[in-house]
Motif scaffolding. Structure first.
Motif, mmCIF file in Angstrom:
data_model
loop_
_atom_site.group_PDB
_atom_site.id
_atom_site.type_symbol
_atom_site.label_atom_id
_atom_site.label_comp_id
_atom_site.label_asym_id
_atom_site.label_seq_id
_atom_site.Cartn_x
_atom_site.Cartn_y
_atom_site.Cartn_z
ATOM 1 N N UNK A 80 0.868 -1.176 0.000
ATOM 2 C CA UNK A 80 0.000 0.000 0.000
ATOM 3 C C UNK A 80 0.907 1.229 0.000
ATOM 4 N N UNK A 81 0.700 2.289 -0.741
ATOM 5 C CA UNK A 81 -0.416 2.482 -1.664
ATOM 6 C C UNK A 81 -0.128 2.036 -3.097
ATOM 7 N N UNK A 82 1.050 1.448 -3.358
ATOM 8 C CA UNK A 82 1.411 1.154 -4.748
ATOM 9 C C UNK A 82 0.428 0.193 -5.427
ATOM 10 N N UNK A 83 0.098 -0.931 -4.764
ATOM 11 C CA UNK A 83 -0.739 -1.938 -5.421
ATOM 12 C C UNK A 83 -2.224 -1.678 -5.224
ATOM 13 N N UNK A 84 -2.578 -1.110 -4.101
ATOM 14 C CA UNK A 84 -3.968 -0.760 -3.829
ATOM 15 C C UNK A 84 -3.947 0.219 -2.667
ATOM 16 N N UNK A 85 -4.976 1.073 -2.588
ATOM 17 C CA UNK A 85 -4.873 2.169 -1.627
ATOM 18 C C UNK A 85 -5.901 2.120 -0.501
ATOM 19 N N UNK A 122 -9.507 -3.202 -1.218
ATOM 20 C CA UNK A 122 -8.766 -3.545 -2.442
ATOM 21 C C UNK A 122 -7.446 -4.218 -2.105
ATOM 22 N N UNK A 123 -6.841 -3.846 -0.951
ATOM 23 C CA UNK A 123 -5.599 -4.511 -0.556
ATOM 24 C C UNK A 123 -5.846 -5.993 -0.298
ATOM 25 N N UNK A 124 -6.935 -6.273 0.444
ATOM 26 C CA UNK A 124 -7.267 -7.675 0.731
ATOM 27 C C UNK A 124 -7.522 -8.426 -0.578
ATOM 28 N N UNK A 125 -8.286 -7.792 -1.458
ATOM 29 C CA UNK A 125 -8.619 -8.433 -2.731
ATOM 30 C C UNK A 125 -7.347 -8.767 -3.527
#
Ligand SMILES: [Fe+2]
Ligand SMILES: [Fe+2]
Length: 504
Positions: free
Chosen positions: A143-148, A152-155
């Motif tokens: 985080x935040x590069x792949x999801x913020x 969405x991080x869990x996904x």
């Protein structure tokens, strides 16, 4: 760990925080902390890693051995995780039993590449403990590069985890990109250490890696600073104890200087000496490696900093120039202040909702900021005219997409598809737009997005000739244009969803 959580996230009763079986944080509390940590990460730009760990074939083990044996495996997994993660002043990782046999860990102040070693240690510890009878797989995201945000991080982490499992289990995967060449050349690494044997050892480590670096050497702090003054260095590996200027001082000077502030510095510290780290953090070091370093850990950390920095370089050099030009446009047009930033943010959310590739998301962000840059050539009296424009004046306004395209064209390579957005954000699907009168599928999805967010923001902000319109009225107009075949109906619908979710 609970102490730390209470300190940072308010006081809750300990038993409502933890999972009965493992003593780790429970799912709900973890979800809340994850959300708070991602907010912090977005605000301050400090990355963290989310790791999801899953015991391979655990339901089968439970069926064959009974739940009480299964439960003791879960307790042991929790113990191994607790013993491996960092619980010191510098970084306090947070572990939870996320659900059933899925564990979650937040590794603070580090990205997935640098966290890989820690999670790999958990995997190995577990495999050793069960003597290979049971294994675990893990998926890591940054985080935040792949999801913020939390969900969405869990996904994303679930996706990476399931890749690790389908590739044969018992492995730790992270979402990452290969090291990017810096402006088409090999990354330049500066090794600084007064002990020549250490320098030779580090050089040999880098030489033997799978990556190509150029290496220069300095044997004291002053020499290091003078090399950096005259050579483009991409990363510094810095020893601490040196005669004359020590490592902290070199690092502090680099971080205080505007021209060298962005060069990543990895400090080489003595084994787990936390004073070294505290002083290093104060001096602005980006990371620490214990001497003598483990090669794969060193390379992973170097590459992650090099990647982050090459992206930063790309953003800072282009964005700084262009954003200041955009500010100049907005300063002329008193009614559109903040328009570019708002349009950029909305377009970015739409791009994410439509699952567009990263390159197009970047184009929306930059294109949003720059879309009206061509207005820099339009007289302020026309931009600020408090009444209807004459046909001639409107013709002048209509030149701005093409003018913007011309201004930005020399930056074609770094801007990529953002150029398309700048030129085509006033095109309409039925061909009635400008400057090229494009129709239907000739208009890219990103230009359609920009057109819709641009109109929405213009309608809901006050203009020289009218006040701000309500959200309802603005969507009435957008929907009417979509019905007439001018705007993409699906994107208008998504924008409505986004706006309603932010301001219900
Ligand atoms: Fe425009
Ligand atoms: Fe605009």
């Amino acid at each position: 760990m609970n102490e730390q959580v209470r300190k940072e996230h308010g006081s809750m009763a300990a038993d409502s925080l933890t999972d009965d079986l493992t003593g780790l944080l429970n799912h709900d509390v973890f979800q809340l902390i994850l959300e708070l940590e991602s907010m912090k990460s977005r605000r301050y730009g400090t990355p963290f890693t989310l790791a999801l760990l899953n015991l391979d074939s655990f339901p089968l083990y439970n069926r064959q051995n009974g739940t009480s044996k299964g439960d003791s495996i879960l307790r042991e997994t929790a113990r191994i995780i607790k013993e491996t993660i960092r619980q010191c002043d510098i970084a306090c990782d947070i572990a939870a039993r996320y659900s059933g046999n899925i564990f979650a860990v937040i590794l603070t102040r580090s990205d997935a590449e640098s966290s890989h070693t820690a999670v790999e240690r958990i995997r190995l510890g577990f495999e050793t403990f069960t003597r290979g009878e049971l294994t675990l797989s893990a998926g890591l995201v940054t985080c935040p590069r792949d999801a913020a945000d939390g969900n969405s991080l869990i996904e994303k982490a679930m996706e990476v985890l399931s890749r690790a499992k389908t590739d044969g289990e018992n492995r730790v995967y992270f979402s990452r990109s290969e090291v990017q060449p810096v402006a088409g050349r090999k990354p330049m690494i500066l090794l600084v250490d007064d002990d020549r044997r250490n320098v030779r050892f580090m050089e040999a480590l880098l030489d033997a890696s799978d990556y190509d670096y150029d290496v220069i050497k300095a044997y004291d702090g002053n020499e290091a600073l003078s090399i950096i003054g005259g050579t483009e260095v991409d990363l510094v590996l810095l020893d601490i104890m040196m005669p004359g200027l020590n490592g902290y001082e070199v690092c502090r000077r680099l971080k205080e200087n505007e021209g060298t502030r962005m060069i990543p510095v990895i400090m080489l510290t003595a084994l787990s000496d936390s004073d070294d780290k505290i002083n290093g953090i104060k001096a602005g070091a980006d990371d620490f490696i214990v001497k003598p370093p483990d090669r794969s850990e060193l390379i992973a950390r170097m590459n992650s900093l090099l990647n982050a920095n090459s992206l930063n370089k790309k953003l800072t050099s282009i964005e700084n120039v262009l954003i200041s030009m955009t500010n100049a446009v907005e300063a002329k047009d008193i009614y559109t202040q903040g328009h570019s930033a708002r349009v950029s943010n909305m377009a970015l959310s739409l791009g994410r909702k439509l699952n567009l590739p990263e390159e197009e998301i970047y184009a929306l962000r930059i294109g949003g900021i720059l879309h009206d840059i061509g207005k820099i050539g339009i007289p302020g009296e026309i931009l600020n005219r408090p009444g209807a424009l004459t046909p001639d004046e409107f013709e002048i306004i209509k030149t701005h997409p093409e003018a913007g395209y011309r201004i930005c064209q020399p930056l074609q390579k770094p801007l990529g598809p953002a150029l398309d957005v700048i030129r085509h954000h006033h095109e309409k699907l039925d061909g009635s737009g400008y400057p090229d009168g494009l129709k239907g599928k000739d208009i890219s999805v990103i230009s359609r997005i920009m057109c819709i967010t641009d109109i929405f923001d213009a309608l809901t902000s006050s203009r020289p000739y009218r006040g701000a319109m309500s959200r309802e009225k603005a969507f009435e107009i957008l929907n009417k244009e979509a019905d007439e075949g001018k705007l993409d109906k699906r994107i208008v619908g998504y924008l409505r969803e986004i706006i309603d979710s932010v301001h219900p």
